[in-house]
Scaffold this motif. Sequence first.
Motif, PDB file in Angstrom:
ATOM      1  N   SER A 104      38.533  52.034  56.463  1.00  0.00           N
ATOM      2  CA  SER A 104      39.876  51.509  56.197  1.00  0.00           C
ATOM      3  C   SER A 104      39.819  49.992  56.345  1.00  0.00           C
ATOM      4  CB  SER A 104      40.896  52.094  57.182  1.00  0.00           C
ATOM      5  OG  SER A 104      42.188  51.553  56.957  1.00  0.00           O
ATOM      6  N   GLN A 105      40.146  49.301  55.261  1.00  0.00           N
ATOM      7  CA  GLN A 105      40.110  47.835  55.230  1.00  0.00           C
ATOM      8  C   GLN A 105      38.754  47.296  55.709  1.00  0.00           C
ATOM      9  OE1 GLN A 105      43.558  46.374  57.351  1.00  0.00           O
ATOM     10  NE2 GLN A 105      44.990  47.468  56.029  1.00  0.00           N
ATOM     11  N   GLY A 106      37.715  47.953  55.227  1.00  0.00           N
ATOM     12  CA  GLY A 106      36.370  47.484  55.507  1.00  0.00           C
ATOM     13  C   GLY A 106      35.810  47.856  56.858  1.00  0.00           C
ATOM     14  N   GLN A 107      36.537  48.645  57.649  1.00  0.00           N
ATOM     15  CA  GLN A 107      36.100  49.021  58.984  1.00  0.00           C
ATOM     16  C   GLN A 107      36.041  50.547  59.112  1.00  0.00           C
ATOM     17  OE1 GLN A 107      35.207  46.609  61.292  1.00  0.00           O
ATOM     18  NE2 GLN A 107      35.636  45.163  59.612  1.00  0.00           N
ATOM     19  N   PHE A 162      43.293  59.819  53.948  1.00  0.00           N
ATOM     20  CA  PHE A 162      42.829  61.143  54.363  1.00  0.00           C
ATOM     21  C   PHE A 162      42.383  62.008  53.186  1.00  0.00           C
ATOM     22  CE2 PHE A 162      45.557  59.636  57.733  1.00  0.00           C
ATOM     23  CZ  PHE A 162      44.902  60.033  58.894  1.00  0.00           C
ATOM     24  N   VAL A 163      43.257  62.207  52.225  1.00  0.00           N
ATOM     25  CA  VAL A 163      43.008  63.199  51.187  1.00  0.00           C
ATOM     26  C   VAL A 163      42.036  62.701  50.124  1.00  0.00           C
ATOM     27  CG1 VAL A 163      44.082  64.616  49.403  1.00  0.00           C
ATOM     28  CG2 VAL A 163      45.207  64.302  51.620  1.00  0.00           C
ATOM     29  N   ASP A 164      42.197  61.464  49.662  1.00  0.00           N
ATOM     30  CA  ASP A 164      41.280  60.938  48.652  1.00  0.00           C
ATOM     31  C   ASP A 164      39.829  60.997  49.124  1.00  0.00           C
ATOM     32  OD1 ASP A 164      40.989  58.999  46.060  1.00  0.00           O
ATOM     33  OD2 ASP A 164      39.677  58.328  47.675  1.00  0.00           O
ATOM     34  N   PRO A 165      39.494  60.491  50.317  1.00  0.00           N
ATOM     35  CA  PRO A 165      38.094  60.592  50.746  1.00  0.00           C
ATOM     36  C   PRO A 165      37.647  62.026  51.017  1.00  0.00           C
ATOM     37  CG  PRO A 165      39.457  59.656  52.502  1.00  0.00           C
ATOM     38  CD  PRO A 165      40.292  59.685  51.261  1.00  0.00           C
ATOM     39  N   LEU A 333      33.442  58.825  55.529  1.00  0.00           N
ATOM     40  CA  LEU A 333      33.965  58.934  54.173  1.00  0.00           C
ATOM     41  C   LEU A 333      34.475  57.574  53.721  1.00  0.00           C
ATOM     42  CD1 LEU A 333      35.969  62.256  54.584  1.00  0.00           C
ATOM     43  CD2 LEU A 333      33.855  61.964  53.275  1.00  0.00           C
ATOM     44  N   LEU A 334      34.273  57.264  52.448  1.00  0.00           N
ATOM     45  CA  LEU A 334      34.669  55.968  51.906  1.00  0.00           C
ATOM     46  C   LEU A 334      35.705  56.173  50.805  1.00  0.00           C
ATOM     47  CD1 LEU A 334      31.612  55.715  53.002  1.00  0.00           C
ATOM     48  CD2 LEU A 334      31.572  53.602  51.682  1.00  0.00           C
ATOM     49  N   PRO A 335      36.989  55.896  51.062  1.00  0.00           N
ATOM     50  CA  PRO A 335      38.011  56.067  50.038  1.00  0.00           C
ATOM     51  C   PRO A 335      37.745  55.171  48.827  1.00  0.00           C
ATOM     52  CG  PRO A 335      38.994  55.774  52.216  1.00  0.00           C
ATOM     53  CD  PRO A 335      37.549  55.459  52.352  1.00  0.00           C
ATOM     54  N   ARG A 336      38.087  55.649  47.651  1.00  0.00           N
ATOM     55  CA  ARG A 336      37.888  54.876  46.431  1.00  0.00           C
ATOM     56  C   ARG A 336      38.566  53.509  46.471  1.00  0.00           C
ATOM     57  NH1 ARG A 336      33.792  56.491  42.962  1.00  0.00           N
ATOM     58  NH2 ARG A 336      33.740  58.765  42.861  1.00  0.00           N
ATOM     59  N   PRO A 337      39.784  53.401  47.031  1.00  0.00           N
ATOM     60  CA  PRO A 337      40.424  52.084  47.061  1.00  0.00           C
ATOM     61  C   PRO A 337      39.645  51.025  47.837  1.00  0.00           C
ATOM     62  CG  PRO A 337      42.049  53.804  47.404  1.00  0.00           C
ATOM     63  CD  PRO A 337      40.715  54.473  47.458  1.00  0.00           C
ATOM     64  N   GLU A 338      38.650  51.441  48.628  1.00  0.00           N
ATOM     65  CA  GLU A 338      37.827  50.458  49.338  1.00  0.00           C
ATOM     66  C   GLU A 338      36.874  49.729  48.390  1.00  0.00           C
ATOM     67  OE1 GLU A 338      37.710  49.487  52.679  1.00  0.00           O
ATOM     68  OE2 GLU A 338      39.625  50.573  52.807  1.00  0.00           O
ATOM     69  N   ARG A 340      34.044  50.823  46.881  1.00  0.00           N
ATOM     70  CA  ARG A 340      32.621  51.120  47.019  1.00  0.00           C
ATOM     71  C   ARG A 340      32.300  52.388  46.231  1.00  0.00           C
ATOM     72  NH1 ARG A 340      31.082  48.851  52.974  1.00  0.00           N
ATOM     73  NH2 ARG A 340      33.025  47.711  53.369  1.00  0.00           N
ATOM     74  N   ARG A 341      31.112  52.407  45.640  1.00  0.00           N
ATOM     75  CA  ARG A 341      30.718  53.562  44.830  1.00  0.00           C
ATOM     76  C   ARG A 341      30.245  54.732  45.696  1.00  0.00           C
ATOM     77  NH1 ARG A 341      27.091  51.685  39.734  1.00  0.00           N
ATOM     78  NH2 ARG A 341      27.716  53.762  38.974  1.00  0.00           N
ATOM     79  N   THR A 342      29.756  54.438  46.875  1.00  0.00           N
ATOM     80  CA  THR A 342      29.304  55.490  47.780  1.00  0.00           C
ATOM     81  C   THR A 342      30.505  56.301  48.241  1.00  0.00           C
ATOM     82  OG1 THR A 342      27.533  54.036  48.537  1.00  0.00           O
ATOM     83  CG2 THR A 342      27.989  55.995  49.873  1.00  0.00           C
ATOM     84  N   LEU A 343      30.430  57.616  48.060  1.00  0.00           N
ATOM     85  CA  LEU A 343      31.545  58.484  48.433  1.00  0.00           C
ATOM     86  C   LEU A 343      31.576  58.763  49.935  1.00  0.00           C
ATOM     87  CD1 LEU A 343      31.337  61.093  45.529  1.00  0.00           C
ATOM     88  CD2 LEU A 343      32.836  59.094  45.714  1.00  0.00           C
ATOM     89  N   GLY A 344      30.405  58.840  50.529  1.00  0.00           N
ATOM     90  CA  GLY A 344      30.349  59.139  51.954  1.00  0.00           C
ATOM     91  C   GLY A 344      28.911  59.261  52.402  1.00  0.00           C
ATOM     92  N   ALA A 345      28.747  59.436  53.698  1.00  0.00           N
ATOM     93  CA  ALA A 345      27.412  59.594  54.282  1.00  0.00           C
ATOM     94  C   ALA A 345      27.493  60.548  55.457  1.00  0.00           C
ATOM     95  CB  ALA A 345      26.847  58.244  54.724  1.00  0.00           C
ATOM     96  N   LEU A 346      26.469  61.368  55.609  1.00  0.00           N
ATOM     97  CA  LEU A 346      26.327  62.262  56.761  1.00  0.00           C
ATOM     98  C   LEU A 346      25.220  61.724  57.656  1.00  0.00           C
ATOM     99  CD1 LEU A 346      26.433  65.770  55.026  1.00  0.00           C
ATOM    100  CD2 LEU A 346      28.338  64.416  55.913  1.00  0.00           C
TER     101      LEU A 346
END
Length: 467
Positions: A104-107, A162-165, A333-338, A340-346
């Motif tokens: 959220s906002q880069g953090q 919450f929902v988008d990511p 999880l990385l929301p699209r509005p941030e 970034r192309r990466t969707l998330g990481a485990l």
Amino acid sequence: MTDHDQTGTPSDAAPLDTIVIGGGISGLTTAWGLARAGKRIALIEAAPRAGGVIGTLREDGWQTETGPNTLMVKAPLYALLADLGLTEEAILADQRAARRYVVSQGQMVALPSGPVSALTSPLMRPVWPWLLREPWIAPAKGEETVAGFVSRRLGPAMLRSFVDPFVSGIFGGDPARLSVQAAFPRLAALESGHGSILRGALAKMVTKPAPSPFPRPPKGWRSVIASFPKGLQTLPERLADRLADHAEVMLDTPVSRIARVGDLWQVEAKGQIREARQLVLAVPAKAAAALLEPLDAEIAALLNQIVYAPMASLALGFAPGTVAHPLDAFGVLLPRPEGRRTLGALFPSTLFAGRAPEGGKLISAFIGGRLDPGAVTLSDDELTGIAMRELGDLLGLSAPPVWRHVRRWPEAIPQYEIGHLDRIAAIAAREELMPGLTLTGNWRGGISMTDCVTNGLTLAAQLAERP
């Protein structure tokens, strides 16, 4: 079909009760349930090994999943593990897996994990006014997108943070296209049944659960995340091995043709024809369409309309001391509005032991999805560069990975978009016109491994009751 259409050699064996085409988790669990019910079964799989998209890679001390990453234990899955003798071998995720981060906002911000953290989380501040008014928002009529449903009932902040990511992480999907009724039927049912998500959730808390054919897992096993020391591939391998004691398991055997002849289904594979009273196609939608098109062009067209999202998964192994973040969570999880192309990481080396050499850190990143289909065409270096740039500042990556594995899935996850339920109903209607045929897979009834296990065992019980 007439006799002169046959190109294979009929088998001398008596007709089987059921032939299952597809050795992924859906086909394996369906075949296992039928074999356990005493039915004469053959399972036919085109690949040289069983498991479908489930796979585990072990290399140079690193261990990664090339498909699904974890199991969420529910009653049907626990029953299967117990039946296979796998409950003693299974390992449960580290308790840190209860934490999830979202950007959220880069953090990186921890998602609320309970009422107390929800009260204090900065992510929830713009959501609370919507929650307070939610019980009085009128239900919508007809099918609705996930984005429309959430925005209408819970507001844009809930959708964004919450929902988008979540949708990107689970479906690789677009919330503006996914159907809430198809993708999240339980959520939609809260509104349709009670007029409100909150009222429905409260009603469920005081309502006795519906009876289940599967016994409740013991304490400590309920809704936990699990895997195995040698990875998720352990499950399909055990299923295939045990199934071979009760049925024919034919690997590396692509099916070239199916046909209905009299009261039997014929399956031709490698020049041999096998017959059965029932046929289960447990394959991806387009593979089912290819087999069925000569028999029913309409059902093939419907199956071909099901869209799959592409995905690239990157397993990145980092040397000791090159990841500043403690990776004290399931992942991020990385929301699209941030942007970034990466969707998330485990964080697999946090979740389970034995995923990285001593002191190393394993991070699995995901790029692509419905809104970024071109990502799967990028080179390994390009994909790794994206992940390093977009995760580097968040996780404190001070050096490139010392090990990596990249896997591209051009058709990774079926998308339950607007119109999906109508399409499934139309497919079911065409199924009824072909007695003895059943279609199954993660394109209907749920996309997760747990969904597929549940649906496979449930289908087997239904088919076993047929005369």
